[in-house]
Design an enzyme around this catalytic site. Structure first.
Site, PDB file in Angstrom:
ATOM      1  N   ASP A  98      39.004 -73.399  16.414  1.00 53.92           N
ATOM      2  CA  ASP A  98      37.613 -73.141  16.431  1.00 53.92           C
ATOM      3  C   ASP A  98      37.096 -72.955  15.004  1.00 53.92           C
ATOM      4  OD1 ASP A  98      38.595 -70.815  16.594  1.00 53.92           O
ATOM      5  OD2 ASP A  98      37.051 -70.472  18.307  1.00 53.92           O
ATOM      6  N   ASP A 105      47.229 -59.386  21.957  1.00 58.46           N
ATOM      7  CA  ASP A 105      48.431 -60.100  21.875  1.00 58.46           C
ATOM      8  C   ASP A 105      48.842 -61.396  20.795  1.00 58.46           C
ATOM      9  OD1 ASP A 105      45.986 -62.090  21.727  1.00 58.46           O
ATOM     10  OD2 ASP A 105      45.535 -61.521  24.273  1.00 58.46           O
ATOM     11  N   ASP A 107      50.283 -65.124  21.132  1.00 58.01           N
ATOM     12  CA  ASP A 107      49.451 -66.578  21.418  1.00 58.01           C
ATOM     13  C   ASP A 107      50.325 -67.424  20.785  1.00 58.01           C
ATOM     14  OD1 ASP A 107      48.678 -66.138  23.503  1.00 58.01           O
ATOM     15  OD2 ASP A 107      46.048 -66.412  21.841  1.00 58.01           O
TER      16      ASP A 107
HETATM   17  P1  ATP Z   1      40.926 -61.932  20.465  1.00 58.73           P
HETATM   18  O1  ATP Z   1      42.347 -62.214  21.260  1.00 58.73           O
HETATM   19  O2  ATP Z   1      41.779 -60.961  19.157  1.00 58.73           O
HETATM   20  O3  ATP Z   1      40.197 -62.340  20.616  1.00 58.73           O
HETATM   21  P2  ATP Z   1      42.155 -64.817  19.473  1.00 58.73           P
HETATM   22  O4  ATP Z   1      41.626 -65.919  18.234  1.00 58.73           O
HETATM   23  O5  ATP Z   1      43.779 -64.477  19.206  1.00 58.73           O
HETATM   24  O6  ATP Z   1      41.377 -63.505  19.260  1.00 58.73           O
HETATM   25  P3  ATP Z   1      41.591 -66.388  21.978  1.00 58.73           P
HETATM   26  O7  ATP Z   1      40.434 -66.197  22.369  1.00 58.73           O
HETATM   27  O8  ATP Z   1      42.557 -65.971  22.509  1.00 58.73           O
HETATM   28  O9  ATP Z   1      41.552 -65.236  20.139  1.00 58.73           O
HETATM   29  O10 ATP Z   1      41.636 -67.475  21.771  1.00 58.73           O
HETATM   30  C1  ATP Z   1      43.287 -68.093  21.053  1.00 58.73           C
HETATM   31  C2  ATP Z   1      43.189 -69.103  19.762  1.00 58.73           C
HETATM   32  O11 ATP Z   1      42.905 -69.961  20.705  1.00 58.73           O
HETATM   33  C3  ATP Z   1      41.811 -68.845  19.107  1.00 58.73           C
HETATM   34  O12 ATP Z   1      42.613 -67.808  17.874  1.00 58.73           O
HETATM   35  C4  ATP Z   1      41.226 -70.148  18.656  1.00 58.73           C
HETATM   36  O13 ATP Z   1      42.955 -70.499  17.667  1.00 58.73           O
HETATM   37  C5  ATP Z   1      41.784 -71.399  19.453  1.00 58.73           C
HETATM   38  N1  ATP Z   1      41.067 -70.872  20.541  1.00 58.73           N
HETATM   39  C6  ATP Z   1      40.254 -69.652  21.414  1.00 58.73           C
HETATM   40  N2  ATP Z   1      39.256 -70.928  21.839  1.00 58.73           N
HETATM   41  C7  ATP Z   1      38.645 -71.742  21.213  1.00 58.73           C
HETATM   42  C8  ATP Z   1      37.266 -73.084  21.723  1.00 58.73           C
HETATM   43  N3  ATP Z   1      36.402 -72.243  22.801  1.00 58.73           N
HETATM   44  N4  ATP Z   1      37.563 -74.053  20.776  1.00 58.73           N
HETATM   45  C9  ATP Z   1      38.544 -73.292  19.658  1.00 58.73           C
HETATM   46  N5  ATP Z   1      39.698 -72.753  19.748  1.00 58.73           N
HETATM   47  C10 ATP Z   1      39.643 -71.617  20.830  1.00 58.73           C
HETATM   48 MG    MG Z   2      44.086 -63.841  21.904  1.00 59.66          MG
END
Ligand code: ATP
Ligand code: MG
Length: 449
Positions: free
Chosen positions: A154, A74, A76
């Site tokens: 994170d 996805d 963001d």
């Molecule tokens: P994927 O969607 O491939 O699992 P992602 O990195 O996009 O990985 P998401 O859970 O969709 O992970 O979160 C989007 C973004 O929001 C992350 O890349 C991070 O920058 C931030 N984020 C998400 N969860 C947390 C958290 N618990 N603490 C700090 N930042 C976070």
């Molecule tokens: Mg994501």
């Protein structure tokens, strides 16, 4: 492709914990992300925000995965527009979330998530930024700028910002270098960041497994000590995390990491002890379940949490049933009681919606019933709504090394046969030696024996 990243100048003195993070701009010719790899919807959102006079960046997994040459699941967007301002720009959008407001902009089946730059409101001084936002903000929605937004993410690899303005990437935390070095590194002081949100420990191992990265030493160090903080996380959020860990298409790579950091006990306690106590077939069955799930996801086949949980907990159900039988309970009752006990135990850690626990029980129950195929039973079993899952489960148990006396093969053939062929197969069963041993005499056909 990664060569470009490796050629970057070494980013020295990363200003960890400091609000004045070092700002690196990676120009278009120094990175491999092309607009064509980004979903049109995400580009539209960025474009319109830009036209509206706001900043807009692609951020998080989208940028990270594109840099690594993968397809992001996805996209963001981060912006300096408030949720209300974003909503105003997009008719097809709605504000969601209570603790943190975010905006979902919908394009058919695709949803683009738009978040307003946040500030870490535990920082001193954040009250000021809350007030300076003209009182429009809810207390928990403390907005900031791109720097504060980067600092509260994170891992460094998740805090890269791609902009349509000259198509450059903005890096405040050394994420580009960590992608090149294949490292998961926490932004800020790892111990503090895990205390703020213990789920970050699960996220660290998840990304390490998914991306095949190492966890940086300082980022890994507190995990053993702080793992137990996961007990404070609401069971519904942990359920979501379990799905991300095992249903993202890379569960086989994640499980060994969870075990390495001893985190499995906090999400699947029964599975953890089944593996630690080396219960029969536990190791092979769970590994097989994850291999099969990863494969299904790669082939765009459906996967359900019920199946994963059923596999993860099956060795414990079998052991519990044995224990209850040893205590004198009848097999059928012991099985049902064992299933109930193991599910109740798991529900104390992660919630599981009822429709899934129901399917799990059916898959387990059918493991016993699929071997009783005489008379009209096979036909009825075949029509059971959970037949397919239960049959796959039988095959998986066999793949894991269990000897089920050809049960999987029998059901495979049954499905390929005509109605007459099926009847003949069932008929033949009746004549088999061991197959009927459990049948009660009154059910036997008079012309047998
Ligand atoms: P994927 O969607 O491939 O699992 P992602 O990195 O996009 O990985 P998401 O859970 O969709 O992970 O979160 C989007 C973004 O929001 C992350 O890349 C991070 O920058 C931030 N984020 C998400 N969860 C947390 C958290 N618990 N603490 C700090 N930042 C976070
Ligand atoms: Mg994501």
């Amino acid at each position: 492709m990664l060569k470009r990243l490796f050629n970057l100048p070494i980013i020295s003195s990363l200003a960890k914990n400091s609000p004045s993070l070092k700002h690196h701009i990676i120009a278009r010719e120094k990175h491999n992300i092309s607009r064509r790899q980004i979903s049109r919807s995400a580009l539209k959102v960025m474009q319109r925000l830009g036209d509206g006079g706001y900043e807009a960046y692609l951020v998080g997994g989208g940028v990270r995965d594109l840099l690594l040459g993968d397809h992001p699941k996805d996209f963001d967007i981060a912006t300096n527009a408030t949720p209300e301002q974003v909503k105003h720009l997009f008719r097809n959008s709605r504000i969601i979330g209570r603790r943190f407001k975010i905006v979902h902009v919908r394009f058919g089946r695709e949803i683009i998530e738009v978040t307003t730059f946040r500030d870490n409101h535990t920082d001193s001084g954040s009250n000021n930024s809350a007030k300076s936002d003209e009182g429009m903000l809810l207390r928990d929605n403390v907005y900031g700028d791109i720097r504060t937004d980067a600092a509260r993410r994170d891992f460094t690899v998740n805090a890269l910002y791609y902009t349509l303005d000259r198509f450059s990437i903005h890096d405040f935390t050394g994420g580009i270098q960590d992608i090149a070095r294949r490292k998961i590194r926490m932004i800020g002081k790892p111990e503090t960041r895990y205390q703020e949100d213990p789920v970050r420990m699960l996220r660290a191992v998840r990304f390490a497994g998914k991306l095949d990265f190492d966890i940086d030493k300082a980022t890994a160090a507190p995990i053993h000590k702080l793992g137990s903080l996961l007990a404070n996380i609401p069971s519904a959020r942990l359920f979501e995390e379990v799905l991300k860990l095992f249903m993202g298409g890379y569960g086989s790579a994640v499980l060994p990491k969870l075990r390495e950091y001893d985190l499995l006990q906090y999400i699947l306690p029964a599975t953890d002890s089944a593996l630690k106590n080396d219960l029969p077939y536990a190791e092979a069955l769970i590994a097989q379940a994850l291999v099969n799930t990863d494969k299904r996801i790669k082939n765009n086949q459906r996967v359900t949490p019920a199946y994963i949980y059923a596999a993860m907990l099956w060795p414990s159900v079998v052991a519990e049933q044995k224990k209850l039988q040893d205590e004198g309970m009848q097999p059928v009752q012991a099985h049902q009681q064992a299933a109930q006990n193991i599910i109740s135990q798991q529900l104390q850690t992660t919630s599981i919606p009822k429709r899934f626990t129901q399917s799990m029980k059916e898959i387990w129950d059918l493991q016993h019933r699929l071997s009783r195929r005489q008379g009209k039973r096979a036909e009825r079993l075949f029509e059971h709504p959970r037949f397919r899952a239960a049959y796959d489960f039988v095959l998986m148990r066999e793949e894991a090394g269990e000897d089920l006396h050809g049960l999987g093969k029998w059901w495979t053939r049954y499905q390929e046969e005509s109605v007459e062929g099926r009847e003949a197969m069932v008929e033949k069963l009746g004549q088999g030696r061991g197959q009927n041993r459990r049948r009660r005499p009154r059910r036997r056909k008079p012309n047998q024996d």
